[in-house]
Write a protein that holds these residues in place. Structure first.
Motif, PDB file in Angstrom:
ATOM      1  N   LYS A 131       0.853  -1.189   0.000  1.00 48.02           N
ATOM      2  CA  LYS A 131       0.000   0.000   0.000  1.00 48.02           C
ATOM      3  C   LYS A 131       0.887   1.237   0.000  1.00 48.02           C
ATOM      4  O   LYS A 131       1.967   1.230   0.595  1.00 48.02           O
ATOM      5  CB  LYS A 131      -0.894   0.031   1.245  1.00 48.02           C
ATOM      6  CG  LYS A 131      -1.936  -1.052   1.293  1.00 48.02           C
ATOM      7  CD  LYS A 131      -2.833  -0.870   2.498  1.00 48.02           C
ATOM      8  CE  LYS A 131      -2.302  -1.760   3.598  1.00 48.02           C
ATOM      9  NZ  LYS A 131      -3.098  -1.719   4.811  1.00 48.02           N
ATOM     10  N   MET A 132       0.439   2.274  -0.653  1.00 46.84           N
ATOM     11  CA  MET A 132       1.212   3.518  -0.711  1.00 46.84           C
ATOM     12  C   MET A 132       1.511   4.039   0.692  1.00 46.84           C
ATOM     13  O   MET A 132       2.585   4.587   0.928  1.00 46.84           O
ATOM     14  CB  MET A 132       0.470   4.583  -1.527  1.00 46.84           C
ATOM     15  CG  MET A 132       0.269   4.218  -2.977  1.00 46.84           C
ATOM     16  SD  MET A 132       1.775   4.190  -3.922  1.00 46.84           S
ATOM     17  CE  MET A 132       1.884   5.887  -4.411  1.00 46.84           C
ATOM     18  N   SER A 133       0.588   3.844   1.620  1.00 44.90           N
ATOM     19  CA  SER A 133       0.788   4.335   2.983  1.00 44.90           C
ATOM     20  C   SER A 133       1.915   3.590   3.708  1.00 44.90           C
ATOM     21  O   SER A 133       2.418   4.070   4.723  1.00 44.90           O
ATOM     22  CB  SER A 133      -0.512   4.231   3.780  1.00 44.90           C
ATOM     23  OG  SER A 133      -0.953   2.883   3.824  1.00 44.90           O
ATOM     24  N   ASP A 134       2.321   2.429   3.179  1.00 43.14           N
ATOM     25  CA  ASP A 134       3.402   1.656   3.785  1.00 43.14           C
ATOM     26  C   ASP A 134       4.764   1.909   3.123  1.00 43.14           C
ATOM     27  O   ASP A 134       5.744   1.257   3.461  1.00 43.14           O
ATOM     28  CB  ASP A 134       3.084   0.158   3.703  1.00 43.14           C
ATOM     29  CG  ASP A 134       1.893  -0.226   4.565  1.00 43.14           C
ATOM     30  OD1 ASP A 134       1.587   0.504   5.532  1.00 43.14           O
ATOM     31  OD2 ASP A 134       1.254  -1.256   4.270  1.00 43.14           O
ATOM     32  N   ILE A 135       4.798   2.825   2.165  1.00 37.04           N
ATOM     33  CA  ILE A 135       6.017   3.110   1.414  1.00 37.04           C
ATOM     34  C   ILE A 135       6.445   4.546   1.696  1.00 37.04           C
ATOM     35  O   ILE A 135       5.608   5.450   1.736  1.00 37.04           O
ATOM     36  CB  ILE A 135       5.767   2.926  -0.103  1.00 37.04           C
ATOM     37  CG1 ILE A 135       5.303   1.501  -0.396  1.00 37.04           C
ATOM     38  CG2 ILE A 135       7.014   3.270  -0.909  1.00 37.04           C
ATOM     39  CD1 ILE A 135       4.792   1.307  -1.814  1.00 37.04           C
ATOM     40  N   ASN A 136       7.731   4.748   1.880  1.00 37.69           N
ATOM     41  CA  ASN A 136       8.273   6.095   2.029  1.00 37.69           C
ATOM     42  C   ASN A 136       8.342   6.708   0.629  1.00 37.69           C
ATOM     43  O   ASN A 136       9.253   6.392  -0.146  1.00 37.69           O
ATOM     44  CB  ASN A 136       9.654   6.062   2.684  1.00 37.69           C
ATOM     45  CG  ASN A 136      10.270   7.432   2.801  1.00 37.69           C
ATOM     46  OD1 ASN A 136       9.594   8.450   2.735  1.00 37.69           O
ATOM     47  ND2 ASN A 136      11.576   7.466   2.960  1.00 37.69           N
ATOM     48  N   ILE A 137       7.391   7.541   0.311  1.00 39.32           N
ATOM     49  CA  ILE A 137       7.321   8.136  -1.018  1.00 39.32           C
ATOM     50  C   ILE A 137       8.103   9.448  -1.022  1.00 39.32           C
ATOM     51  O   ILE A 137       7.923  10.292  -0.148  1.00 39.32           O
ATOM     52  CB  ILE A 137       5.866   8.365  -1.445  1.00 39.32           C
ATOM     53  CG1 ILE A 137       5.152   7.014  -1.502  1.00 39.32           C
ATOM     54  CG2 ILE A 137       5.796   9.077  -2.796  1.00 39.32           C
ATOM     55  CD1 ILE A 137       3.667   7.095  -1.734  1.00 39.32           C
ATOM     56  N   ILE A 138       8.993   9.555  -2.012  1.00 41.99           N
ATOM     57  CA  ILE A 138       9.774  10.782  -2.188  1.00 41.99           C
ATOM     58  C   ILE A 138       9.482  11.328  -3.581  1.00 41.99           C
ATOM     59  O   ILE A 138       8.872  10.655  -4.412  1.00 41.99           O
ATOM     60  CB  ILE A 138      11.285  10.545  -1.985  1.00 41.99           C
ATOM     61  CG1 ILE A 138      11.816   9.540  -2.999  1.00 41.99           C
ATOM     62  CG2 ILE A 138      11.571  10.108  -0.557  1.00 41.99           C
ATOM     63  CD1 ILE A 138      13.330   9.391  -2.987  1.00 41.99           C
ATOM     64  N   TYR A 139       9.927  12.529  -3.830  1.00 37.58           N
ATOM     65  CA  TYR A 139       9.619  13.189  -5.103  1.00 37.58           C
ATOM     66  C   TYR A 139      10.882  13.698  -5.767  1.00 37.58           C
ATOM     67  O   TYR A 139      11.818  14.128  -5.093  1.00 37.58           O
ATOM     68  CB  TYR A 139       8.634  14.340  -4.861  1.00 37.58           C
ATOM     69  CG  TYR A 139       7.349  13.836  -4.260  1.00 37.58           C
ATOM     70  CD1 TYR A 139       6.324  13.373  -5.073  1.00 37.58           C
ATOM     71  CD2 TYR A 139       7.179  13.776  -2.876  1.00 37.58           C
ATOM     72  CE1 TYR A 139       5.151  12.873  -4.518  1.00 37.58           C
ATOM     73  CE2 TYR A 139       6.018  13.270  -2.329  1.00 37.58           C
ATOM     74  CZ  TYR A 139       5.008  12.825  -3.151  1.00 37.58           C
ATOM     75  OH  TYR A 139       3.864  12.320  -2.607  1.00 37.58           O
ATOM     76  N   ASP A 140      10.872  13.620  -7.081  1.00 33.96           N
ATOM     77  CA  ASP A 140      11.948  14.211  -7.861  1.00 33.96           C
ATOM     78  C   ASP A 140      11.419  15.470  -8.532  1.00 33.96           C
ATOM     79  O   ASP A 140      10.233  15.783  -8.426  1.00 33.96           O
ATOM     80  CB  ASP A 140      12.489  13.225  -8.900  1.00 33.96           C
ATOM     81  CG  ASP A 140      11.441  12.762  -9.902  1.00 33.96           C
ATOM     82  OD1 ASP A 140      10.256  13.183  -9.820  1.00 33.96           O
ATOM     83  OD2 ASP A 140      11.791  11.967 -10.785  1.00 33.96           O
ATOM     84  N   ASP A 141      12.283  16.184  -9.183  1.00 33.61           N
ATOM     85  CA  ASP A 141      11.892  17.351  -9.956  1.00 33.61           C
ATOM     86  C   ASP A 141      12.024  16.958 -11.426  1.00 33.61           C
ATOM     87  O   ASP A 141      13.146  16.837 -11.933  1.00 33.61           O
ATOM     88  CB  ASP A 141      12.791  18.534  -9.632  1.00 33.61           C
ATOM     89  CG  ASP A 141      12.403  19.802 -10.378  1.00 33.61           C
ATOM     90  OD1 ASP A 141      11.777  19.714 -11.458  1.00 33.61           O
ATOM     91  OD2 ASP A 141      12.746  20.894  -9.900  1.00 33.61           O
ATOM     92  N   PRO A 142      10.911  16.710 -12.103  1.00 40.52           N
ATOM     93  CA  PRO A 142      10.978  16.240 -13.496  1.00 40.52           C
ATOM     94  C   PRO A 142      11.816  17.141 -14.403  1.00 40.52           C
ATOM     95  O   PRO A 142      12.508  16.648 -15.294  1.00 40.52           O
ATOM     96  CB  PRO A 142       9.517  16.212 -13.943  1.00 40.52           C
ATOM     97  CG  PRO A 142       8.740  16.082 -12.678  1.00 40.52           C
ATOM     98  CD  PRO A 142       9.529  16.825 -11.640  1.00 40.52           C
TER      99      PRO A 142
END
Length: 165
Positions: A131-142
């Motif tokens: 589940k997305m809530s169980d993953i450390n989601i990070i972001y890049d700058d496209p």
């Protein structure tokens, strides 16, 4: 590479290269020419571990001894998208197609048969996918990624080739 640079650089891709150097020294000279070779090789027992994308590996969870492990440092998720070309001559047909593809029936089929995460929240996840809530989601700058893609790939290959010399 994008994900590794951002995750291991704590959001700054320039700071992730030390990790890339350490990673390359542990690849044992094995750099595969395609994503499918990674999950197929792991599934066949040729490799103990491989770095690849979620849906490709998830296909092998159903029938094989493969498990998807998400980087605790963070995972970048780029969504699947459908677009309509601006001023498309068949705008209404394009809208019908997008509504069809994003409908629950087709999204369920995509999740079940292709092991891909649905764009809908009312469709179950494929087997073995967290589940997305169980993953450390990070972001890049496209914009940064696009501007640096060629340079980053060249730098990676230089580091990799130096590690096998």
């Amino acid at each position: 590479l994008d994900n590794i640079l951002y995750a291991m650089g704590n959001g700054n891709p320039d700071n992730g290269w030390d990790y890339v150097e350490k990673l390359c020294s542990n690849l044992d000279g094995k750099l595969l020419d395609g994503s499918s070779a990674v999950y197929k090789g792991v599934s066949a027992g040729e490799f103990v571990v491989g770095l690849t994308f979620e849906s490709g590996a998830a296909q092998y969870i159903k029938d094989k001894n493969v498990k998807v492990v998400y980087m605790k440092e963070g995972v970048i998720f780029n969504p699947d998208c459908l677009y309509i070309v601006k001023d498309a001559p068949n705008q209404s047909s394009a809208e019908v197609f997008i509504n069809y593809m994003s409908g629950k029936k087709i999204q369920t089929l995509i999740s079940n048969e292709l092991s891909r995460r649905s764009v809908r929240t009312d469709v179950d996840l494929p087997s073995g996918v967290a589940k997305m809530s169980d993953i450390n989601i990070i972001y890049d700058d496209p914009k940064v990624v696009i501007a640096n893609k060629k340079t980053w790939v060249e730098k990676f290959l230089t580091i990799y080739n130096g590690s096998i010399a």
